[in-house]
Motif scaffolding. Sequence first.
Motif, mmCIF file in Angstrom:
data_model
loop_
_atom_site.group_PDB
_atom_site.id
_atom_site.type_symbol
_atom_site.label_atom_id
_atom_site.label_comp_id
_atom_site.label_asym_id
_atom_site.label_seq_id
_atom_site.Cartn_x
_atom_site.Cartn_y
_atom_site.Cartn_z
ATOM 1 N N LYS A 63 0.846 -1.190 0.000
ATOM 2 C CA LYS A 63 0.000 0.000 0.000
ATOM 3 C C LYS A 63 0.882 1.240 0.000
ATOM 4 O O LYS A 63 1.772 1.383 0.831
ATOM 5 N N PRO A 64 0.659 2.174 -0.920
ATOM 6 C CA PRO A 64 1.519 3.372 -0.995
ATOM 7 C C PRO A 64 1.208 4.348 0.130
ATOM 8 O O PRO A 64 0.076 4.458 0.597
ATOM 9 N N GLY A 65 2.225 5.054 0.579
ATOM 10 C CA GLY A 65 2.037 6.111 1.560
ATOM 11 C C GLY A 65 1.707 7.429 0.873
ATOM 12 O O GLY A 65 1.791 7.560 -0.348
ATOM 13 N N ARG A 66 1.313 8.412 1.690
ATOM 14 C CA ARG A 66 1.021 9.736 1.148
ATOM 15 C C ARG A 66 2.311 10.476 0.850
ATOM 16 O O ARG A 66 3.296 10.372 1.581
ATOM 17 N N SER A 67 2.299 11.229 -0.235
ATOM 18 C CA SER A 67 3.470 12.035 -0.596
ATOM 19 C C SER A 67 3.011 13.266 -1.352
ATOM 20 O O SER A 67 2.306 13.155 -2.361
ATOM 21 N N ALA A 68 3.408 14.434 -0.851
ATOM 22 C CA ALA A 68 3.035 15.685 -1.522
ATOM 23 C C ALA A 68 3.646 15.768 -2.906
ATOM 24 O O ALA A 68 3.139 16.486 -3.767
ATOM 25 N N LYS A 69 4.729 15.029 -3.122
ATOM 26 C CA LYS A 69 5.390 15.088 -4.422
ATOM 27 C C LYS A 69 4.550 14.467 -5.532
ATOM 28 O O LYS A 69 4.715 14.807 -6.699
ATOM 29 N N VAL A 70 3.663 13.542 -5.177
ATOM 30 C CA VAL A 70 2.916 12.825 -6.210
ATOM 31 C C VAL A 70 1.401 12.965 -6.080
ATOM 32 O O VAL A 70 0.651 12.400 -6.887
ATOM 33 N N ASP A 71 0.932 13.704 -5.080
ATOM 34 C CA ASP A 71 -0.517 13.814 -4.876
ATOM 35 C C ASP A 71 -1.246 14.380 -6.089
ATOM 36 O O ASP A 71 -2.422 14.086 -6.319
ATOM 37 N N TRP A 72 -0.555 15.241 -6.851
ATOM 38 C CA TRP A 72 -1.193 15.875 -8.005
ATOM 39 C C TRP A 72 -1.361 14.906 -9.178
ATOM 40 O O TRP A 72 -2.125 15.168 -10.112
ATOM 41 N N ALA B 181 3.583 23.265 -14.483
ATOM 42 C CA ALA B 181 4.994 22.846 -14.495
ATOM 43 C C ALA B 181 5.755 23.402 -13.294
ATOM 44 O O ALA B 181 6.804 24.026 -13.429
ATOM 45 N N ALA B 182 5.220 23.162 -12.086
ATOM 46 C CA ALA B 182 5.863 23.657 -10.866
ATOM 47 C C ALA B 182 7.268 23.085 -10.734
ATOM 48 O O ALA B 182 7.484 21.876 -10.900
ATOM 49 N N THR B 183 8.224 23.941 -10.416
ATOM 50 C CA THR B 183 9.621 23.517 -10.307
ATOM 51 C C THR B 183 9.800 22.431 -9.254
ATOM 52 O O THR B 183 10.617 21.516 -9.417
ATOM 53 N N LYS B 184 9.020 22.508 -8.160
ATOM 54 C CA LYS B 184 9.177 21.522 -7.092
ATOM 55 C C LYS B 184 8.778 20.115 -7.541
ATOM 56 O O LYS B 184 9.088 19.136 -6.853
ATOM 57 N N HIS B 185 8.086 20.015 -8.666
ATOM 58 C CA HIS B 185 7.709 18.705 -9.194
ATOM 59 C C HIS B 185 8.400 18.419 -10.527
ATOM 60 O O HIS B 185 7.865 17.671 -11.357
ATOM 61 N N ASN B 186 9.590 18.995 -10.745
ATOM 62 C CA ASN B 186 10.228 18.802 -12.046
ATOM 63 C C ASN B 186 10.722 17.378 -12.265
ATOM 64 O O ASN B 186 11.260 17.060 -13.317
ATOM 65 N N TRP B 187 10.524 16.524 -11.276
ATOM 66 C CA TRP B 187 10.789 15.104 -11.502
ATOM 67 C C TRP B 187 9.898 14.555 -12.610
ATOM 68 O O TRP B 187 10.227 13.533 -13.231
ATOM 69 N N LEU C 143 1.984 11.653 -17.903
ATOM 70 C CA LEU C 143 2.332 12.244 -16.602
ATOM 71 C C LEU C 143 3.032 13.584 -16.805
ATOM 72 O O LEU C 143 2.736 14.578 -16.121
ATOM 73 N N PHE C 144 3.944 13.618 -17.751
ATOM 74 C CA PHE C 144 4.657 14.862 -18.083
ATOM 75 C C PHE C 144 3.682 15.927 -18.581
ATOM 76 O O PHE C 144 3.752 17.101 -18.172
ATOM 77 N N GLN C 145 2.751 15.549 -19.427
ATOM 78 C CA GLN C 145 1.746 16.495 -19.926
ATOM 79 C C GLN C 145 0.894 17.045 -18.781
ATOM 80 O O GLN C 145 0.574 18.236 -18.743
ATOM 81 N N LEU D 77 4.900 3.388 -8.149
ATOM 82 C CA LEU D 77 5.814 3.772 -9.231
ATOM 83 C C LEU D 77 6.027 5.282 -9.237
ATOM 84 O O LEU D 77 7.160 5.758 -9.421
ATOM 85 N N LEU D 78 4.959 6.038 -9.035
ATOM 86 C CA LEU D 78 5.097 7.495 -9.005
ATOM 87 C C LEU D 78 6.050 7.935 -7.902
ATOM 88 O O LEU D 78 6.884 8.829 -8.095
ATOM 89 N N ARG D 79 5.935 7.332 -6.734
ATOM 90 C CA ARG D 79 6.845 7.684 -5.628
ATOM 91 C C ARG D 79 8.286 7.345 -5.997
ATOM 92 O O ARG D 79 9.215 8.086 -5.666
ATOM 93 N N LEU D 80 8.474 6.232 -6.676
ATOM 94 C CA LEU D 80 9.816 5.841 -7.099
ATOM 95 C C LEU D 80 10.377 6.834 -8.110
ATOM 96 O O LEU D 80 11.544 7.256 -8.017
ATOM 97 N N LEU D 81 9.563 7.250 -9.062
ATOM 98 C CA LEU D 81 10.003 8.209 -10.074
ATOM 99 C C LEU D 81 10.303 9.566 -9.448
ATOM 100 O O LEU D 81 11.256 10.257 -9.850
ATOM 101 N N ALA D 82 9.501 9.968 -8.463
ATOM 102 C CA ALA D 82 9.686 11.275 -7.823
ATOM 103 C C ALA D 82 10.989 11.344 -7.049
ATOM 104 O O ALA D 82 11.500 12.430 -6.785
ATOM 105 N N ALA D 83 11.550 10.191 -6.697
ATOM 106 C CA ALA D 83 12.822 10.167 -5.964
ATOM 107 C C ALA D 83 14.013 10.414 -6.875
ATOM 108 O O ALA D 83 15.147 10.533 -6.383
ATOM 109 N N LYS D 84 13.799 10.487 -8.191
ATOM 110 C CA LYS D 84 14.869 10.714 -9.174
ATOM 111 C C LYS D 84 16.047 9.755 -8.967
ATOM 112 O O LYS D 84 17.159 10.174 -8.641
ATOM 113 N N PRO D 85 15.830 8.463 -9.113
ATOM 114 C CA PRO D 85 16.912 7.501 -8.851
ATOM 115 C C PRO D 85 18.126 7.718 -9.748
ATOM 116 O O PRO D 85 17.986 7.915 -10.956
ATOM 117 N N ALA D 86 19.291 7.710 -9.144
ATOM 118 C CA ALA D 86 20.538 7.902 -9.888
ATOM 119 C C ALA D 86 21.001 6.589 -10.493
ATOM 120 O O ALA D 86 20.691 5.499 -9.987
#
Length: 889
Positions: free
Chosen positions: A413-422, A494-500, A485-487, A448-457
């Motif tokens: 079950k995914p947790g809440r994250s402000a980075k992906v709520d939108w 295109a908020a900078t804080k979500h440029n992931w 998702l990008f669209q 998957l969204l939470r994983l992508l938002a972490a910008k894995p190196a």
Amino acid sequence: MDETVGIPVEWREHIHPRRGGVAGRTVVPDEDAARRARELAVAARPIAVETAEHERTDPVLGKAVRAWLDGEPDPVGAAAVAAVAVKYLDRTAGGAFLDAWVLEHGLAFAACAVTEAVSVELGPVPVRATRGSGTGVAVGAFVAHTGSDRPAGWRGEIRRMTDADAFPLGRWVAEGEDGGAVVERLRALLAAAPEDEYRDAVARLAAHRGDARRRRAVSYLVPTETAWTDESLKDLDDSGHRQVLRYDHVLASLSGAAHVERIGRVGWITVSPAMVGTLLDGLGADAFPLLDQALRRRFRNDADETRPLLVRALLEIPDERLFPTLLDGFGEKDMPAALVEAAGRHPVQAVRALAPLAEDGTTRGLRVAGVLRGLLYGDPALVGELPARAAEELRPRPSVPDAGGLPSVLAGKPGRSAKVDWADPALLPPIRTRGGDRALPADATRNLLRLLAAKPAAGSAASADIAAVRAFCDRHSLAEFSWALFQRWFALGAATKHNWALAQLGLIGDDTTVRRLGPLIRIWPSEGGAARANTGLDVLAGIGSDVALTHLFELTRRGKTKGLRARAAAKIDEIAAARGITPEGLADRAVPDFGLDGTGTLVLDYGPRRFTVTFDERLVPLVAEPNGKIRKSAPKPGPKDDPVLAPAAHALFTGLKKDVRTIAGQEIGRLELAMIDRRGWSPDDFRALFVEHPLLGHIVRRLVWITDTGTAFRVAEDRTYADVADEPFTPAPDARVAIAHPVLLDDLDAWVELFADYEILQPFEQLGRAVHRLTEDERTAHRLARVEGLVLPYGKAKGHSQGRWESVDADGGFAGGWLARRDPAGLYVVADLSPGLYAYMYGEGDDQTIGALWAGPAPANAPTGTVPLGAVDPVTMSEAVRDLVRSAS
């Protein structure tokens, strides 16, 4: 009026109410005010009598004043006496007269009296300034008197207002804020009156519309009489009319599209809840052009105060024109949220208006697609509103059952994250698994969204998790989700804080992503998005396919800014270094095959019909019919074609044509440069990278090649090699193969004849290229006399300094006094220029005369350390002379 247009509740008490519209604030005549008015009338009586008897007083007005003073209910006389009180009694505002008129004589009388008041003036008509008078303002035509020397009649007459009256007396009826003016209170009373009283007022007002001022007043007071408004709007054509009622009052009288079209030529509105709400109340959806125009013009003037009001009003109107307006202002504060809200309020209009704008390769199209996807996935029934030619990618995909056996990174079950709520998975395309018959559940998508938002190196544990997702999911489906998702991110501003949301394209995107992103990267710097373009370059590098590398190379040539071109080149260098090859070697290996078969062709299967795609000398795709006829494009599917195969084949050709167009010029230009720079390849690399390449093979066969031992050959249709005598040829294993420059071909004429016999057209000038060989005397000389004295237009000389020549000194500064060209061995051909180029001057300038041309180890302002011209590579020398001669001709 369109009843579907709402008015915010908090605006309603401020509007100018109209009969049948939204109820405004309640107005009740004041008994105390009426009493004060009666007292003022008594005080003003002597003055009114005096002015009524003045010799210049309009007889009609004088008679009306006397009738009113004698007790007759004459609205003209009542208006004139009120005007006397306002002008000649101290601290008289005049508003109390309305209360008295309504209470004592009724609403219809009050309406007529107020209408007359806007046209009544006192005193002599001002004299307009004349040429040479020394003043630019109107001058009164009477002498002021003080004290006891005032003669009878010094106040002047009672008359009608003229265009010479710069400060109309009647403006007292229009003064007051927030509904407190006489005309605004009266209009509210009329709007709320019983029907018989209202009709009586309308009937009696008909006799009081004698001039432009009164016509404007009547149209404002009873806007239901649209014919009267039509007539009063014609008065706007005469700018000489001095008016008491303001332009806002004119706007408040409008009732339909015809009025808006007429008033639109004036082109402004006061932006306030009162005015904007009144327009919505009176015009409904027909208010759109006025509000739209105001919004577009207010972006530069007090925008933060006016824009929210205008946007809020426009959001009430279900009109397709709303969406281009919001898109045009997208860069302004709160406009992205307004666009999404408008689409949610008016989804049908949004789909119809936005669909033709989506997927056009622009930033605007990107935003549009994000909004549309959210609408269509939120309510699939809206698909029926899509225009016939709407982008197929926007349509929701058929649902499939949820997948099981998820990778561990997607399970749980995914947790809440402000980075992906939108990023609501319900508004995005489902991600299918490898088999295509299952899709990721919503919770897995959120993981998957939470994983992508972490910008894995690269090389991290999270990067390994991304690889597991790619292995589990259908690659195309994953890339479609990634792009959607990008669209969506772009549509939300295109908020900078979500440029992931941009960076993730490099993790799960594919070649389709590259083709969509490349044109955007090119234009972003010119839109203030240089940082976004840099991230886009990282995305292309992250995808790393041949198509991605091709687009990176294209950006080094065609990026719209110098900075973007330089950053793309740096990214190319970085990738090449990581692979242990040169940037040129990377370019050789980055040419896509576009799905062509081993013969370099592609079959388009229409079911009963089949067509073969091949290419001409410029890599333009051509379609061959079974009978051998050549077409420039694939035929449209016909009624007898397979309904599935034919559209897919037609779309395949359309995509191929677009893709090849992107790289054709790039690859042809790169090969021409390789000829000039004398790049070489081993026989094995030559065959693998060029001869057997499905696309490049089409132009390889149209060129003459040469080994480092001087043997020239061509590539036949069957990919064998043949010399100029058409005898088989095989390069030695340790040879170097290059594109033959004609200056190196001793048998050039024979090659020209052979290619003509075979009707081989070349992709660029090779055999037909102008050749400039040095004579024996020139080979030993230190200067080339044949080019000295040539005159180059400034623009062409400047262009050379930014191309294959250079004009930069040892310290990196612009030299301008010479052009230099380096050969493969490090020698320079240098052309002296007079008077010289300017570092920052382009286009027009002084013609440049070549004073001398020499060769040496380094450029200089004058011939120093020169070497015999024969020491220079013959290709470099031929190209240098070719450039100068062509520019001077």
